[in-house]
Design a protein around this motif. Sequence first.
Motif, mmCIF file in Angstrom:
data_model
loop_
_atom_site.group_PDB
_atom_site.id
_atom_site.type_symbol
_atom_site.label_atom_id
_atom_site.label_comp_id
_atom_site.label_asym_id
_atom_site.label_seq_id
_atom_site.Cartn_x
_atom_site.Cartn_y
_atom_site.Cartn_z
ATOM 1 N N GLY A 28 45.296 42.356 58.584
ATOM 2 C CA GLY A 28 45.516 41.906 57.217
ATOM 3 C C GLY A 28 46.372 42.876 56.442
ATOM 4 O O GLY A 28 47.039 43.733 57.025
ATOM 5 N N ARG A 29 46.345 42.759 55.124
ATOM 6 C CA ARG A 29 47.186 43.585 54.274
ATOM 7 C C ARG A 29 46.557 43.721 52.898
ATOM 8 O O ARG A 29 45.863 42.819 52.435
ATOM 9 C CB ARG A 29 48.581 42.985 54.181
ATOM 10 C CG ARG A 29 48.575 41.489 53.900
ATOM 11 C CD ARG A 29 49.877 40.858 54.386
ATOM 12 N NE ARG A 29 49.925 39.428 54.099
ATOM 13 C CZ ARG A 29 49.422 38.495 54.903
ATOM 14 N NH1 ARG A 29 48.826 38.830 56.022
ATOM 15 N NH2 ARG A 29 49.513 37.222 54.587
ATOM 16 N N ALA A 30 46.834 44.848 52.226
ATOM 17 C CA ALA A 30 46.265 45.083 50.902
ATOM 18 C C ALA A 30 47.067 46.152 50.176
ATOM 19 O O ALA A 30 47.673 47.022 50.806
ATOM 20 C CB ALA A 30 44.806 45.533 51.021
ATOM 21 N N LEU A 31 47.100 46.093 48.866
ATOM 22 C CA LEU A 31 47.650 47.174 48.058
ATOM 23 C C LEU A 31 46.589 48.270 47.986
ATOM 24 O O LEU A 31 45.435 47.994 47.676
ATOM 25 C CB LEU A 31 47.980 46.670 46.649
ATOM 26 C CG LEU A 31 48.959 45.488 46.579
ATOM 27 C CD1 LEU A 31 49.122 45.021 45.132
ATOM 28 C CD2 LEU A 31 50.307 45.870 47.174
ATOM 29 N N GLN A 212 53.342 38.515 45.572
ATOM 30 C CA GLN A 212 53.334 37.142 45.074
ATOM 31 C C GLN A 212 51.909 36.653 44.882
ATOM 32 O O GLN A 212 51.582 36.008 43.870
ATOM 33 C CB GLN A 212 54.087 36.233 46.054
ATOM 34 C CG GLN A 212 55.574 36.499 46.124
ATOM 35 C CD GLN A 212 56.267 35.629 47.163
ATOM 36 O OE1 GLN A 212 55.669 34.711 47.728
ATOM 37 N NE2 GLN A 212 57.523 35.913 47.437
ATOM 38 N N THR A 213 51.036 36.954 45.843
ATOM 39 C CA THR A 213 49.640 36.545 45.729
ATOM 40 C C THR A 213 48.948 37.268 44.586
ATOM 41 O O THR A 213 48.183 36.676 43.823
ATOM 42 C CB THR A 213 48.895 36.831 47.046
ATOM 43 O OG1 THR A 213 49.572 36.166 48.118
ATOM 44 C CG2 THR A 213 47.457 36.346 46.980
ATOM 45 N N ALA A 214 49.224 38.569 44.442
ATOM 46 C CA ALA A 214 48.610 39.349 43.371
ATOM 47 C C ALA A 214 49.009 38.819 42.000
ATOM 48 O O ALA A 214 48.195 38.781 41.064
ATOM 49 C CB ALA A 214 49.007 40.815 43.506
ATOM 50 N N LYS A 215 50.244 38.394 41.871
ATOM 51 C CA LYS A 215 50.707 37.860 40.581
ATOM 52 C C LYS A 215 50.170 36.445 40.341
ATOM 53 O O LYS A 215 49.785 36.106 39.227
ATOM 54 C CB LYS A 215 52.232 37.849 40.550
ATOM 55 C CG LYS A 215 52.846 39.239 40.538
ATOM 56 C CD LYS A 215 54.360 39.175 40.653
ATOM 57 C CE LYS A 215 54.977 40.565 40.705
ATOM 58 N NZ LYS A 215 56.445 40.510 40.853
ATOM 59 N N GLY A 216 50.129 35.651 41.399
ATOM 60 C CA GLY A 216 49.713 34.270 41.230
ATOM 61 C C GLY A 216 48.216 34.068 41.133
ATOM 62 O O GLY A 216 47.749 33.146 40.452
ATOM 63 N N GLN A 217 47.426 34.930 41.806
ATOM 64 C CA GLN A 217 45.982 34.695 41.880
ATOM 65 C C GLN A 217 45.144 35.678 41.069
ATOM 66 O O GLN A 217 44.056 35.328 40.626
ATOM 67 C CB GLN A 217 45.526 34.723 43.345
ATOM 68 C CG GLN A 217 46.135 33.616 44.192
ATOM 69 C CD GLN A 217 45.537 33.563 45.591
ATOM 70 O OE1 GLN A 217 44.521 34.177 45.884
ATOM 71 N NE2 GLN A 217 46.174 32.802 46.469
ATOM 72 N N VAL A 218 45.622 36.904 40.917
ATOM 73 C CA VAL A 218 44.799 37.881 40.188
ATOM 74 C C VAL A 218 45.514 38.460 38.975
ATOM 75 O O VAL A 218 45.039 39.417 38.364
ATOM 76 C CB VAL A 218 44.323 39.023 41.127
ATOM 77 C CG1 VAL A 218 43.498 38.455 42.267
ATOM 78 C CG2 VAL A 218 45.497 39.831 41.676
ATOM 79 N N GLY A 219 46.672 37.904 38.613
ATOM 80 C CA GLY A 219 47.340 38.274 37.367
ATOM 81 C C GLY A 219 47.871 39.686 37.298
ATOM 82 O O GLY A 219 47.862 40.307 36.229
ATOM 83 N N LEU A 220 48.375 40.211 38.407
ATOM 84 C CA LEU A 220 48.860 41.585 38.415
ATOM 85 C C LEU A 220 49.952 41.824 37.372
ATOM 86 O O LEU A 220 50.048 42.918 36.809
ATOM 87 C CB LEU A 220 49.390 41.945 39.815
ATOM 88 C CG LEU A 220 49.934 43.366 39.988
ATOM 89 C CD1 LEU A 220 48.840 44.399 39.742
ATOM 90 C CD2 LEU A 220 50.546 43.548 41.379
ATOM 91 N N ASP A 221 50.781 40.824 37.111
ATOM 92 C CA ASP A 221 51.887 40.996 36.160
ATOM 93 C C ASP A 221 51.593 40.362 34.799
ATOM 94 O O ASP A 221 52.499 40.198 33.985
ATOM 95 C CB ASP A 221 53.163 40.391 36.739
ATOM 96 C CG ASP A 221 53.044 38.894 36.988
ATOM 97 O OD1 ASP A 221 51.900 38.391 37.047
ATOM 98 O OD2 ASP A 221 54.086 38.223 37.132
ATOM 99 N N ALA A 241 40.543 43.000 43.322
ATOM 100 C CA ALA A 241 40.382 41.548 43.353
ATOM 101 C C ALA A 241 41.236 40.931 44.460
ATOM 102 O O ALA A 241 40.823 39.971 45.112
ATOM 103 C CB ALA A 241 40.756 40.956 41.998
ATOM 104 N N LEU A 242 42.420 41.485 44.686
ATOM 105 C CA LEU A 242 43.302 40.954 45.725
ATOM 106 C C LEU A 242 42.681 41.098 47.108
ATOM 107 O O LEU A 242 42.795 40.203 47.941
ATOM 108 C CB LEU A 242 44.648 41.675 45.677
ATOM 109 C CG LEU A 242 45.688 41.232 46.706
ATOM 110 C CD1 LEU A 242 46.077 39.774 46.487
ATOM 111 C CD2 LEU A 242 46.910 42.131 46.650
ATOM 112 N N VAL A 243 42.011 42.210 47.360
ATOM 113 C CA VAL A 243 41.374 42.419 48.659
ATOM 114 C C VAL A 243 40.335 41.347 48.925
ATOM 115 O O VAL A 243 40.113 40.935 50.054
ATOM 116 C CB VAL A 243 40.720 43.821 48.718
ATOM 117 C CG1 VAL A 243 39.912 43.981 50.006
ATOM 118 C CG2 VAL A 243 41.790 44.903 48.642
#
Length: 256
Positions: A28-31, A212-221, A241-243
């Motif tokens: 998988g992947r994560a910030l 893209q997922t962080a911005k679309g699903q957890v509002g990173l931006d 939250a992204l994890v």
Amino acid sequence: MQRQYSGTAGRVENSQIGVFLAYVSPLGRALIDRRLYLPRSWSDDEIRCTAAGVPDGVLFTTKPELALAMVDAALAAGVPAGWFTADEAYGLDPALRAGLRERGMAYVVAVACNVQVNTTLVQRERVDRVAALLPEQAWQTRSAGTGSKGHRYYDWAWVTIHEQDEGCHSLLIRRGSDGQLAFYLCWSPRPVPLVRLVTVAGSRWSIEEAFQTAKGQVGLDQYQCRGWTAWHRFTLLAMIALVRQPPFGIMAGVRG
């Protein structure tokens, strides 16, 4: 915040810039880390920094320097990473590449077409010129990993380059179906096969997908933080939250 170039927007605009470290693995992947870039106009203004809650002693640091600091923190924490990858903004920085070599961290970093490399012990060439001189037999079709539509196939060429540092230096060239070229400087302590370099270069797609997922699903931006502490708290919560969003779990590379 100030008017500065934003890689996300692709232009100069009023913005905050964060440098993020990501981790990529087959699982998988994560910030996993982030640093807020403080422009020199801010770091040189003590009154402004105090008002924004910037801690004492925070000095101007370039984005590649922030990236290397996060690599150090990850290695100190025992993150099992053997490779580093990043876009041109970081790949073009010779101090970052040297710092990675000093740490024994292998890398595949993107560079511009006008970068010059030593193709022989006495001759330097622009990387786009190197690509133009390659025979068709030098290109091999390989998958850079799976994307949203399956495997991402490109033609790849691999050229040894000569540097004074120890280890294996090379130039990796990617050619798309439209003929567009991308160039990567590569280094590893020991010889590795082409497929390893292609896999590392292709992992940047996972990093972009994570953003893209962080911005679309957890509002990173979607924050309006103007303070140092608030920005760090918000981005940390977004990363956590992204994890928790499938299929994210582990990652590698840098973006800012």
